[in-house]
Structures are given as C-alpha cells and as structure tokens.
Design a protein around this motif. Structure first.
Motif, PDB file in Angstrom:
ATOM      1  N   UNK A  41       0.834  -1.204   0.000  1.00 46.67           N
ATOM      2  CA  UNK A  41       0.000   0.000   0.000  1.00 46.67           C
ATOM      3  C   UNK A  41       0.870   1.256   0.000  1.00 46.67           C
ATOM      4  N   UNK A  42       1.904   1.260   0.830  1.00 50.30           N
ATOM      5  CA  UNK A  42       2.813   2.408   0.900  1.00 50.30           C
ATOM      6  C   UNK A  42       3.485   2.652  -0.449  1.00 50.30           C
ATOM      7  N   UNK A  43       3.910   1.561  -1.111  1.00 47.69           N
ATOM      8  CA  UNK A  43       4.570   1.692  -2.416  1.00 47.69           C
ATOM      9  C   UNK A  43       3.628   2.229  -3.489  1.00 47.69           C
ATOM     10  N   UNK A  44       2.339   2.052  -3.292  1.00 47.38           N
ATOM     11  CA  UNK A  44       1.343   2.592  -4.222  1.00 47.38           C
ATOM     12  C   UNK A  44       0.970   4.034  -3.880  1.00 47.38           C
ATOM     13  N   UNK A  45       1.572   4.584  -2.829  1.00 47.38           N
ATOM     14  CA  UNK A  45       1.247   5.936  -2.406  1.00 47.38           C
ATOM     15  C   UNK A  45      -0.035   6.010  -1.604  1.00 47.38           C
ATOM     16  N   UNK A  46      -0.431   4.891  -1.007  1.00 45.77           N
ATOM     17  CA  UNK A  46      -1.691   4.836  -0.252  1.00 45.77           C
ATOM     18  C   UNK A  46      -1.437   4.787   1.252  1.00 45.77           C
ATOM     19  N   UNK A  47      -0.531   5.629   1.717  1.00 43.95           N
ATOM     20  CA  UNK A  47      -0.193   5.627   3.145  1.00 43.95           C
ATOM     21  C   UNK A  47      -1.373   6.015   4.032  1.00 43.95           C
ATOM     22  N   UNK A  48      -2.301   6.809   3.504  1.00 48.62           N
ATOM     23  CA  UNK A  48      -3.440   7.232   4.320  1.00 48.62           C
ATOM     24  C   UNK A  48      -4.543   6.174   4.403  1.00 48.62           C
ATOM     25  N   UNK A  49      -4.417   5.088   3.622  1.00 50.73           N
ATOM     26  CA  UNK A  49      -5.364   3.978   3.729  1.00 50.73           C
ATOM     27  C   UNK A  49      -5.002   3.177   4.974  1.00 50.73           C
ATOM     28  N   UNK A  50      -5.985   2.923   5.797  1.00 47.84           N
ATOM     29  CA  UNK A  50      -5.745   2.193   7.036  1.00 47.84           C
ATOM     30  C   UNK A  50      -5.962   0.701   6.794  1.00 47.84           C
ATOM     31  N   UNK A  51      -4.966  -0.096   7.123  1.00 49.97           N
ATOM     32  CA  UNK A  51      -5.018  -1.543   6.916  1.00 49.97           C
ATOM     33  C   UNK A  51      -5.267  -2.242   8.241  1.00 49.97           C
ATOM     34  N   UNK A  52      -6.234  -3.134   8.243  1.00 56.59           N
ATOM     35  CA  UNK A  52      -6.545  -3.936   9.420  1.00 56.59           C
ATOM     36  C   UNK A  52      -6.463  -5.407   9.025  1.00 56.59           C
ATOM     37  N   UNK A  53      -5.690  -6.187   9.758  1.00 54.35           N
ATOM     38  CA  UNK A  53      -5.625  -7.623   9.543  1.00 54.35           C
ATOM     39  C   UNK A  53      -6.405  -8.337  10.631  1.00 54.35           C
ATOM     40  N   UNK A  54      -7.227  -9.312  10.228  1.00 50.98           N
ATOM     41  CA  UNK A  54      -8.043 -10.041  11.206  1.00 50.98           C
ATOM     42  C   UNK A  54      -7.578 -11.483  11.380  1.00 50.98           C
ATOM     43  N   UNK A  55      -6.393 -11.807  10.838  1.00 52.03           N
ATOM     44  CA  UNK A  55      -5.863 -13.167  10.934  1.00 52.03           C
ATOM     45  C   UNK A  55      -6.447 -14.056   9.846  1.00 52.03           C
ATOM     46  N   UNK A  56      -5.678 -15.072   9.439  1.00 52.46           N
ATOM     47  CA  UNK A  56      -6.160 -15.987   8.401  1.00 52.46           C
ATOM     48  C   UNK A  56      -7.465 -16.621   8.840  1.00 52.46           C
ATOM     49  N   UNK A  57      -8.471 -16.504   7.997  1.00 53.44           N
ATOM     50  CA  UNK A  57      -9.770 -17.070   8.318  1.00 53.44           C
ATOM     51  C   UNK A  57     -10.543 -16.275   9.344  1.00 53.44           C
ATOM     52  N   UNK A  58     -10.032 -15.100   9.719  1.00 54.74           N
ATOM     53  CA  UNK A  58     -10.667 -14.296  10.755  1.00 54.74           C
ATOM     54  C   UNK A  58     -11.964 -13.643  10.294  1.00 54.74           C
ATOM     55  N   UNK A  59     -12.748 -13.243  11.259  1.00 58.99           N
ATOM     56  CA  UNK A  59     -14.024 -12.578  11.008  1.00 58.99           C
ATOM     57  C   UNK A  59     -13.817 -11.071  10.854  1.00 58.99           C
ATOM     58  N   UNK A  60     -14.571 -10.481   9.963  1.00 60.69           N
ATOM     59  CA  UNK A  60     -14.533  -9.033   9.772  1.00 60.69           C
ATOM     60  C   UNK A  60     -15.712  -8.340  10.463  1.00 60.69           C
TER      61      UNK A  60
END
Length: 190
Positions: free
Chosen positions: A104-123
């Motif tokens: 995301x940073x390399x695409x210039x999307x630093x202001x996009x917030x990334x959340x990981x919920x773990x493999x198979x995790x619930x959103x």
C-alpha cells in the motif's frame, strides 16, 4: 464517507500471483478446473501440494508483490481525493499484513488504514466498530458479516471465483470496485 474494502481480489490480484508461485513450486502448469474460491478444488491439488505452495508463497514474502487491480487503485485514489476515509480489512496474519502495508505504501496509499483479522478471521467486529457506509469483499461470508454488522451498502466483487459460499440476498455482485466508482459518478451526474 467511510469506505471499507478487502485486499485480495478487490484491490490486489492475489489469484494470479498465487497461481504463478504454485506453478514454480510444483514445476508444472496448473489448469483451472473450475472457478472455486478454494484453491485445492480450483486447481485439483493434493493437500500436500497446497501446503507446499503456501509455504513458498510465505517464504518468498509474495504478499507485497501481488499486482494492484488498476481500476481498483483508481477508485481508491478517487475516494481519497474526495476526502473519504478508506480502510482495507484483510484476513491475513501479522507478517502478511506487514507486507501488504508495504505494498500500500509503495502505491502511495499511506493514508489507507489496513486492518488484519488473521487468516480465516471474522470481519464482523471491525465492521461493526468502523461503521463504514460501503463495504466490498470477494467472499460471501464476509459480505454476510458486513450485512450482520449493519453496513448499509455491501457489494461482492466477483474476483474471478464463486465467492466461496452461498449468495447473500440483497448484495449485488460487481466486477470491481472500479465499477462502484463509475456508478457513483453516474449517480451524481444523473
């Protein structure tokens, strides 16, 4: 407006990258047998082959190398330019999340917030807490979680697979989030 999207097959072309790594790992051409979300069924892999491919995918840290889907990137940039908040909620573990953040940073999307919920995790919980007005994902299960979390507008992105489950009533299927952007623009013009 607050917008939340998935990463794989919504913003990034995970499938093409996984396919390439799997062919290199197994040293053979993989032919799609169907459009199943499940990679074992999609390519007719044994469980051992599937795990070998994933081991190499992670060892080579390929998460950061998945190409962006061009019209999806255009949509995200347009939303950011319109001062919308954009969140990426991805079912990946901590290491994959770090690599995805670099992408995301390399695409210039630093202001996009990334959340990981773990493999198979619930959103469900992140969506319930964030309260986005729009959510887009390629998996029916995550679309169901978004509906249950009270997200007003949920769309399933086709993602070149069957969605991995049963359709959710009232959730439209689009080719890409770029299509969402076109519909938003047409709505404003019309």
């Amino acid at each position: 407006m607050r917008i939340a999207i998935d990463a794989d097959q919504v913003l990034f072309d995970f499938l093409a990258t996984w396919h390439m790594v799997a062919e290199k790992t197994l040293n053979r051409e993989l032919v799609e047998k169907n459009h199943s979300y499940h990679l074992i069924a999609r390519y007719g892999l044994s469980m051992a082959e599937y795990h070998r491919c994933w081991a190499m995918f992670n060892r080579w840290d390929v998460w950061k190398d998945c190409p962006v889907i061009p019209d999806a990137l255009e949509a995200v940039n347009a939303w950011l330019e319109a001062d919308h908040e954009v969140f990426v909620i991805s079912a990946v573990d901590v290491e994959a999340r770090k690599a995805r953040q670099r992408a995301l940073d390399n695409l210039g999307l630093r202001q996009v917030r990334l959340m990981g919920v773990g493999f198979g995790g619930s959103k469900f919980d992140p969506l319930r807490i964030l309260k986005p007005e729009i959510f887009a994902d390629d998996l029916w299960a995550h679309c169901r979680e978004a509906v249950d979390a009270g997200v007003p507008r949920v769309v399933r992105i086709r993602g070149n697979h069957d969605g991995g489950g049963d359709p959710v009533p009232g959730v439209p299927v689009l080719e890409s989030i770029g299509e969402m952007l076109v519909k938003q623009r047409n709505y404003r013009v019309g």
